[in-house]
Design a protein around this motif. Structure first.
Motif, short mmCIF file in Angstrom:
data_model
loop_
_atom_site.label_atom_id
_atom_site.label_comp_id
_atom_site.label_asym_id
_atom_site.label_seq_id
_atom_site.Cartn_x
_atom_site.Cartn_y
_atom_site.Cartn_z
N ASN A 1 16.42 6.29 20.10
CA ASN A 1 17.56 5.42 20.43
C ASN A 1 17.99 4.61 19.25
N VAL A 2 17.29 4.02 18.31
CA VAL A 2 17.67 3.47 17.00
C VAL A 2 18.43 4.76 16.32
N SER A 3 17.62 5.87 16.20
CA SER A 3 18.37 6.95 15.38
C SER A 3 19.81 7.30 16.09
N LYS A 4 19.82 7.26 17.36
CA LYS A 4 21.15 7.81 18.05
C LYS A 4 22.21 6.75 17.54
N LYS A 5 21.82 5.48 17.43
CA LYS A 5 22.77 4.29 17.19
C LYS A 5 23.22 4.50 15.79
N LEU A 6 22.31 4.87 14.80
CA LEU A 6 22.53 5.03 13.30
C LEU A 6 23.52 6.12 13.21
N TYR A 7 23.18 7.12 13.93
CA TYR A 7 23.96 8.43 13.95
C TYR A 7 25.31 8.01 14.44
N GLU A 8 25.78 7.39 15.33
CA GLU A 8 26.75 7.19 16.10
C GLU A 8 27.75 6.12 14.95
N MET A 9 26.82 5.24 14.38
CA MET A 9 27.52 4.43 13.34
C MET A 9 28.03 4.95 11.99
N THR A 10 27.10 5.94 11.57
CA THR A 10 27.42 6.54 10.10
C THR A 10 27.65 8.22 10.19
N GLY A 11 27.28 8.75 11.22
CA GLY A 11 27.71 10.34 11.35
C GLY A 11 26.65 11.09 10.76
N GLN A 12 25.60 10.27 10.11
CA GLN A 12 24.25 10.89 9.19
C GLN A 12 23.07 10.85 10.28
N LYS A 13 22.21 11.71 9.98
CA LYS A 13 21.04 12.00 10.95
C LYS A 13 20.01 11.40 10.27
N PRO A 14 19.44 10.47 10.60
CA PRO A 14 18.26 9.56 10.34
C PRO A 14 17.11 10.26 10.48
N GLU A 15 15.98 10.33 9.73
CA GLU A 15 14.68 10.99 9.70
C GLU A 15 13.65 10.18 10.05
N LEU A 16 12.91 11.01 11.21
CA LEU A 16 11.97 10.03 11.86
C LEU A 16 10.77 10.58 11.33
N GLU A 17 9.88 9.51 11.34
CA GLU A 17 8.17 9.71 10.74
C GLU A 17 8.27 10.50 9.28
N LYS A 18 9.26 9.83 8.55
CA LYS A 18 9.26 10.50 7.04
C LYS A 18 7.82 10.20 6.33
N SER A 19 7.59 11.31 5.78
CA SER A 19 6.27 11.42 5.05
C SER A 19 6.41 10.68 3.54
N LEU A 20 5.86 9.66 3.17
CA LEU A 20 5.88 8.98 1.88
C LEU A 20 4.37 9.12 1.22
N GLU A 21 4.33 9.62 0.26
CA GLU A 21 3.06 10.09 -0.44
C GLU A 21 2.95 8.47 -1.30
N THR A 22 1.59 8.18 -1.16
CA THR A 22 1.37 7.00 -1.70
C THR A 22 0.73 7.26 -3.32
N GLY A 23 0.61 8.33 -3.75
CA GLY A 23 -0.05 8.69 -5.04
C GLY A 23 -1.56 8.84 -5.27
N GLU A 24 -1.99 8.36 -4.18
CA GLU A 24 -3.56 8.19 -3.91
C GLU A 24 -3.98 9.52 -3.30
N THR A 25 -5.51 9.97 -3.54
CA THR A 25 -6.01 10.95 -2.86
C THR A 25 -7.09 10.43 -1.99
N GLU A 26 -7.61 11.27 -1.00
CA GLU A 26 -8.63 10.99 -0.07
C GLU A 26 -9.44 12.25 0.04
N LEU A 27 -10.49 12.18 0.71
CA LEU A 27 -11.41 13.38 0.92
C LEU A 27 -11.79 13.95 -0.45
#
Length: 169
Positions: free
Chosen positions: A28-54
């Protein structure tokens, strides 16, 4: 559909009613943003921390709830975790800024008579709360846990096994 996708399919995680509530708010927030801007928001956008694990084999990642351009919004339930630490992390590792404050979004149908309202108390914060509005206009606020319990009971009654326990069957 959101409840069915999360509970029936389970996407490899433990089924929870809380995840669909979070996703309904994001949609619903994404829908509101799209209505306001005409641009599609990205949900659960992956951001790399620069760190590694495992043993250094996997890159450590974080997911930002909603990103549009260089702006980010963190979605949280009313009286839930503070979104500020996650917003700071998004700023640090993703170079993002807090999203604009929007006008509240109300009347979002969630399940049966349960509705959702999303407010934006501070930049980058999208806080959702649950309520029931009766026919006479009286509004009863629900905690997220109470709404989840009502929804879970309703979903169980919709299944063949659940109907056996309902009056009238």
């Amino acid at each position: 559909m959101v409840f069915g996708g999360n509970l029936a399919l389970g996407n490899g995680k433990h089924p929870s009613v809380y995840t669909p509530l979070h996703e309904i708010a994001q949609i619903n927030v994404s829908k509101k943003l799209y209505e306001m801007t005409g641009q599609k928001p990205e949900l659960e956008k992956s951001l790399e921390t620069g760190e590694t694990e495992l043993f250094g084999l996997l890159k450590k990642k974080y997911e930002a709830d909603i990103v549009l351009g260089n702006e980010v919004w963190e979605v949280k339930p009313l009286n839930g975790e503070d979104p500020k630490p996650q917003l700071e992390l998004c700023k640090k590792i993703g170079g993002l800024t807090e999203g604009k404050q929007l006008k509240p979004i109300s009347g979002i149908s969630v399940f049966d008579q349960i509705k959702m309202e999303i407010t934006f108390p501070n930049k980058g914060e999208a806080i959702y709360g649950m309520y029931i509005q009766n026919d006479n206009g009286t509004r009863t606020t629900l905690t997220t846990a109470a709404a989840a319990a009502i929804i879970a009971r309703g979903l169980v009654k919709m299944t063949p096994a659940g109907r056996r326990f309902s009056p009238g069957y």
